[in-house]
Write an enzyme that holds these catalytic residues in place. Structure first.
Site, PDB file in Angstrom:
ATOM      1  N   GLU A 247       1.868 -34.872 -18.913  1.00  0.00           N
ATOM      2  CA  GLU A 247       0.906 -35.822 -18.347  1.00  0.00           C
ATOM      3  C   GLU A 247       0.016 -35.105 -17.345  1.00  0.00           C
ATOM      4  O   GLU A 247       0.475 -34.207 -16.637  1.00  0.00           O
ATOM      5  CB  GLU A 247       1.614 -36.972 -17.603  1.00  0.00           C
ATOM      6  CG  GLU A 247       2.112 -38.093 -18.485  1.00  0.00           C
ATOM      7  CD  GLU A 247       3.541 -37.872 -18.919  1.00  0.00           C
ATOM      8  OE1 GLU A 247       4.193 -36.963 -18.353  1.00  0.00           O
ATOM      9  OE2 GLU A 247       4.006 -38.597 -19.824  1.00  0.00           O
TER      10      GLU A 247
ATOM     11  N   ASN B  32      -7.858 -34.168 -12.552  1.00  0.00           N
ATOM     12  CA  ASN B  32      -7.417 -32.768 -12.434  1.00  0.00           C
ATOM     13  C   ASN B  32      -8.107 -31.910 -13.501  1.00  0.00           C
ATOM     14  O   ASN B  32      -7.520 -31.524 -14.514  1.00  0.00           O
ATOM     15  CB  ASN B  32      -5.897 -32.691 -12.555  1.00  0.00           C
ATOM     16  CG  ASN B  32      -5.345 -31.349 -12.129  1.00  0.00           C
ATOM     17  OD1 ASN B  32      -6.080 -30.378 -12.003  1.00  0.00           O
ATOM     18  ND2 ASN B  32      -4.044 -31.293 -11.912  1.00  0.00           N
TER      19      ASN B  32
ATOM     20  N   TYR C 137      -5.073 -26.949 -20.314  1.00  0.00           N
ATOM     21  CA  TYR C 137      -4.276 -27.505 -21.415  1.00  0.00           C
ATOM     22  C   TYR C 137      -5.087 -27.557 -22.715  1.00  0.00           C
ATOM     23  O   TYR C 137      -4.576 -27.230 -23.787  1.00  0.00           O
ATOM     24  CB  TYR C 137      -3.752 -28.899 -21.048  1.00  0.00           C
ATOM     25  CG  TYR C 137      -2.846 -28.899 -19.826  1.00  0.00           C
ATOM     26  CD1 TYR C 137      -1.948 -27.870 -19.599  1.00  0.00           C
ATOM     27  CD2 TYR C 137      -2.906 -29.933 -18.896  1.00  0.00           C
ATOM     28  CE1 TYR C 137      -1.131 -27.860 -18.475  1.00  0.00           C
ATOM     29  CE2 TYR C 137      -2.092 -29.935 -17.769  1.00  0.00           C
ATOM     30  CZ  TYR C 137      -1.209 -28.890 -17.565  1.00  0.00           C
ATOM     31  OH  TYR C 137      -0.406 -28.880 -16.452  1.00  0.00           O
TER      32      TYR C 137
HETATM   33  C1  LIG Z   1      -3.664 -26.043 -12.754  1.00  0.00           C
HETATM   34  C2  LIG Z   1      -3.085 -24.709 -12.313  1.00  0.00           C
HETATM   35  C3  LIG Z   1      -1.622 -24.614 -12.760  1.00  0.00           C
HETATM   36  C4  LIG Z   1      -3.881 -23.587 -12.991  1.00  0.00           C
HETATM   37  O1  LIG Z   1      -3.335 -22.331 -12.584  1.00  0.00           O
HETATM   38  P1  LIG Z   1      -4.285 -21.077 -12.255  1.00  0.00           P
HETATM   39  O2  LIG Z   1      -3.407 -19.898 -12.133  1.00  0.00           O
HETATM   40  O3  LIG Z   1      -5.165 -21.396 -11.117  1.00  0.00           O
HETATM   41  O4  LIG Z   1      -5.176 -21.018 -13.591  1.00  0.00           O
HETATM   42  P2  LIG Z   1      -5.651 -19.720 -14.400  1.00  0.00           P
HETATM   43  O5  LIG Z   1      -6.248 -18.726 -13.482  1.00  0.00           O
HETATM   44  O6  LIG Z   1      -4.549 -19.269 -15.289  1.00  0.00           O
HETATM   45  O7  LIG Z   1      -6.826 -20.355 -15.287  1.00  0.00           O
HETATM   46  C5  LIG Z   1      -6.578 -20.809 -16.613  1.00  0.00           C
HETATM   47  C6  LIG Z   1      -7.620 -21.823 -17.014  1.00  0.00           C
HETATM   48  O8  LIG Z   1      -7.454 -23.026 -16.252  1.00  0.00           O
HETATM   49  C7  LIG Z   1      -8.747 -23.615 -16.038  1.00  0.00           C
HETATM   50  N1  LIG Z   1      -9.039 -23.592 -14.596  1.00  0.00           N
HETATM   51  C8  LIG Z   1      -8.325 -22.989 -13.633  1.00  0.00           C
HETATM   52  N2  LIG Z   1      -8.886 -23.204 -12.432  1.00  0.00           N
HETATM   53  C9  LIG Z   1      -9.976 -23.957 -12.653  1.00  0.00           C
HETATM   54  C10 LIG Z   1     -10.959 -24.538 -11.805  1.00  0.00           C
HETATM   55  N3  LIG Z   1     -10.944 -24.371 -10.494  1.00  0.00           N
HETATM   56  N4  LIG Z   1     -11.921 -25.299 -12.394  1.00  0.00           N
HETATM   57  C11 LIG Z   1     -11.963 -25.487 -13.718  1.00  0.00           C
HETATM   58  N5  LIG Z   1     -11.053 -24.959 -14.568  1.00  0.00           N
HETATM   59  C12 LIG Z   1     -10.087 -24.200 -14.045  1.00  0.00           C
HETATM   60  C13 LIG Z   1      -9.734 -22.777 -16.810  1.00  0.00           C
HETATM   61  O9  LIG Z   1      -9.794 -23.272 -18.152  1.00  0.00           O
HETATM   62  C14 LIG Z   1      -9.059 -21.418 -16.784  1.00  0.00           C
HETATM   63  O10 LIG Z   1      -9.493 -20.579 -17.799  1.00  0.00           O
HETATM   64  P3  LIG Z   1     -10.726 -19.540 -17.540  1.00  0.00           P
HETATM   65  O11 LIG Z   1     -10.289 -18.688 -16.393  1.00  0.00           O
HETATM   66  O12 LIG Z   1     -10.840 -18.819 -18.817  1.00  0.00           O
HETATM   67  O13 LIG Z   1     -11.918 -20.396 -17.188  1.00  0.00           O
HETATM   68  C15 LIG Z   1      -3.200 -24.501 -10.776  1.00  0.00           C
HETATM   69  O14 LIG Z   1      -4.559 -24.659 -10.417  1.00  0.00           O
HETATM   70  C16 LIG Z   1      -2.348 -25.453  -9.960  1.00  0.00           C
HETATM   71  O15 LIG Z   1      -1.180 -25.180  -9.697  1.00  0.00           O
HETATM   72  N6  LIG Z   1      -2.946 -26.574  -9.511  1.00  0.00           N
HETATM   73  C17 LIG Z   1      -2.263 -27.517  -8.634  1.00  0.00           C
HETATM   74  C18 LIG Z   1      -1.094 -28.169  -9.332  1.00  0.00           C
HETATM   75  C19 LIG Z   1      -1.498 -28.847 -10.619  1.00  0.00           C
HETATM   76  O16 LIG Z   1      -2.491 -29.548 -10.674  1.00  0.00           O
HETATM   77  N7  LIG Z   1      -0.687 -28.643 -11.661  1.00  0.00           N
HETATM   78  C20 LIG Z   1      -0.896 -29.250 -12.944  1.00  0.00           C
HETATM   79  C21 LIG Z   1      -0.360 -30.637 -12.927  1.00  0.00           C
HETATM   80  S1  LIG Z   1      -0.619 -31.464 -14.496  1.00  0.00           S
END
Ligand SMILES: CC(C)(COP(=O)(O)OP(=O)(O)OC[C@H]1O[C@@H](n2cnc3c(N)ncnc32)[C@H](O)[C@@H]1OP(=O)(O)O)[C@@H](O)C(=O)NCCC(=O)NCCS
Length: 153
Positions: free
Chosen positions: A110, A115, A122
């Site tokens: 979910e 977000n 995803y």
């Molecule tokens: C969501 C989360 C897990 C992503 O982890 P991350 O290490 O920052 O992400 P990555 O560097 O691996 O990026 C992977 C992809 O995510 C997306 N993404 C990551 N940060 C983003 C941002 N600020 N805005 C838009 N897309 C983003 C992009 O598709 C990105 O791919 P790209 O680099 O080719 O554009 C992290 O931001 C997080 O922990 N957020 C808070 C908790 C949360 O929301 N968890 C998910 C709950 S459902």
């Protein structure tokens, strides 16, 4: 503040001793964080709980619940100072691999409609939106819907 990714991230099982660090990260990155009890319960229930260790420091973590022929990703988190370096994508890929290696044929999660970063992550990984669960999450303005997403394994 950001952190340097100068060592290879290492995936390892989450231990009780990681929870102090997990509980530092969790309230910073979520408006409605999991409690320590939620993680304790997940470990005790035998859920698949993993951390990403970067040079001895926990940079991210997640929790996968294995059901009958399906897996449900309950938590996927990267510490704010480690975000934007590919760790979220790496962690998600590892959970998809772990789910595939079980008898699961589908994986679900979910996500809040607000977000956008997680939704992009995803969708890029092949998840599709299945339905909307109305008022699923608590939010600052009452309740927020959840998008249920699924991936055929
Ligand atoms: C969501 C989360 C897990 C992503 O982890 P991350 O290490 O920052 O992400 P990555 O560097 O691996 O990026 C992977 C992809 O995510 C997306 N993404 C990551 N940060 C983003 C941002 N600020 N805005 C838009 N897309 C983003 C992009 O598709 C990105 O791919 P790209 O680099 O080719 O554009 C992290 O931001 C997080 O922990 N957020 C808070 C908790 C949360 O929301 N968890 C998910 C709950 S459902």
């Amino acid at each position: 503040m950001s952190a340097q990714l100068d060592t290879l991230p290492k995936l390892r099982p989450m231990r009780g001793a990681d929870l102090d660090r997990v509980m530092e990260i969790e309230p910073v990155i979520y408006t409605h964080p999991w409690t320590r009890g939620n993680f304790d319960d997940s470990l005790k229930a035998g859920y698949s709980c993993w951390v990403i260790d970067c040079g001895g420091s926990v940079a991210g973590y997640g929790v996968l619940m294995n059901g009958v022929r399906e897996a449900h990703l309950l938590n996927l988190s990267v510490a704010v100072e480690w975000q934007g370096r590919g760790l979220g994508r790496y962690l998600l890929e590892q959970f998809v691999r772990i789910a595939r290696e079980s008898d699961a044929v589908q994986m679900f999660l979910e996500v809040r409609p607000s977000n956008e970063a997680a939704r992009r992550l995803y969708v890029d990984a092949g998840f599709r939106e299945i339905t909307v669960r109305r008022g699923y999450y608590p939010s600052r303005r009452g309740r927020e819907d959840a998008i249920l997403m699924g991936l055929d394994l």
